[in-house]
Every structure is written in structure tokens, then in C-alpha cells.
Design a protein around this motif. Sequence first.
Motif, PDB file in Angstrom:
ATOM      1  N   MET A  73      -0.594   1.732  -6.619  1.00  0.00           N
ATOM      2  CA  MET A  73      -0.989   1.218  -5.312  1.00  0.00           C
ATOM      3  C   MET A  73      -2.497   1.066  -5.251  1.00  0.00           C
ATOM      4  SD  MET A  73       1.751   0.713  -3.591  1.00  0.00           S
ATOM      5  CE  MET A  73       2.783   0.371  -4.987  1.00  0.00           C
ATOM      6  N   PRO A  74      -3.030   0.051  -4.562  1.00  0.00           N
ATOM      7  CA  PRO A  74      -2.276  -1.035  -3.959  1.00  0.00           C
ATOM      8  C   PRO A  74      -1.751  -1.984  -5.044  1.00  0.00           C
ATOM      9  CG  PRO A  74      -4.616  -1.443  -3.712  1.00  0.00           C
ATOM     10  CD  PRO A  74      -4.474  -0.098  -4.368  1.00  0.00           C
TER      11      PRO A  74
ATOM     12  N   THR B  89       0.816  -1.214   0.000  1.00  0.00           N
ATOM     13  CA  THR B  89       0.000   0.000   0.000  1.00  0.00           C
ATOM     14  C   THR B  89       0.851   1.267   0.000  1.00  0.00           C
ATOM     15  OG1 THR B  89      -0.158  -0.092   2.410  1.00  0.00           O
ATOM     16  CG2 THR B  89      -1.942  -1.126   1.141  1.00  0.00           C
TER      17      THR B  89
END
Length: 139
Positions: free
Chosen positions: A83-84, A72
Motif C-alpha cells: 500500500m498504496p 490505501t
Amino acid sequence: MAESPPLVPVPDKLTGFFWEGARRHKLMVQRCSACGTFQHPPEPVCHSCLSFDLGGAAVSGRGTVYSYEMATQAFHPSFADRMPLCIAVVELDDQPGLKLLTNIVDLPADGVAVGDPVEVCFRRLSDEITLPVFRVARA
């Protein structure tokens, strides 16, 4: 602030076959010509019989999720928009214990779990580098 260039692998004598295969959308793994054992990552000697007679061989591209982590926090600025990110170890169906560190992409709404069947797909990073990644296998 200048944008960070993306991190890309640099093929070498030992890994060139892997990256060339990926560029052609084929998953290639090092295989011993003497005993037939697959091993990854590529190394100069076979772990099973100590032969130096190694080369690349195509594998099925199918496997199961052995382990995973949902990242993350970007570990490099070029990953900030990804991200994630699902970082996973996939055990390939071609040989027990043959594992590949990779990413799981196109995650279903319910995510991913250890033991899920996966299949290889490919993401182009540049003209020279295509990255083999995996997605949950479609029924």
C-alpha cells in the motif's frame, strides 16, 4: 498469527496463453482469427463476429491510463506491504477500446493521471506466474 499466502492467478484453458506470454515477458491478448479483433479478458467467442476461432497474439505493451484508483487499505493480508497500490484500467494502443485491468508500478513523484502514456513491465510472483503491470512511459 501465520502469514497469509499471496494471491496468485490460476491459469486455465482460456487464459493459459496470457500467463505463458507473461512468463516470457510478452503481453498477449486474445485475438479473433476470423476478423482480427482483440478482446480482453479472454472469452470463448469473439464479441465482434461470434467466431470461436480465437487465439493469443502479442501486442505492443503500450497504452494510456483510462482510469485509476489509489488503494490505501489492503483487501487481503498479502497486500499489506504494497500500500498504496495503484489499480488502473489501461487502454492499449493496439486497438481503440481494448482495455486491461492492471497495476501501475514505480510511480513518479507527481503520481499518475488519466491520459498518461504507459508501458508494460513484468513482476515475477512465483516460478509459474509472472504478472504484467504497467509503468509511466519514459520519455
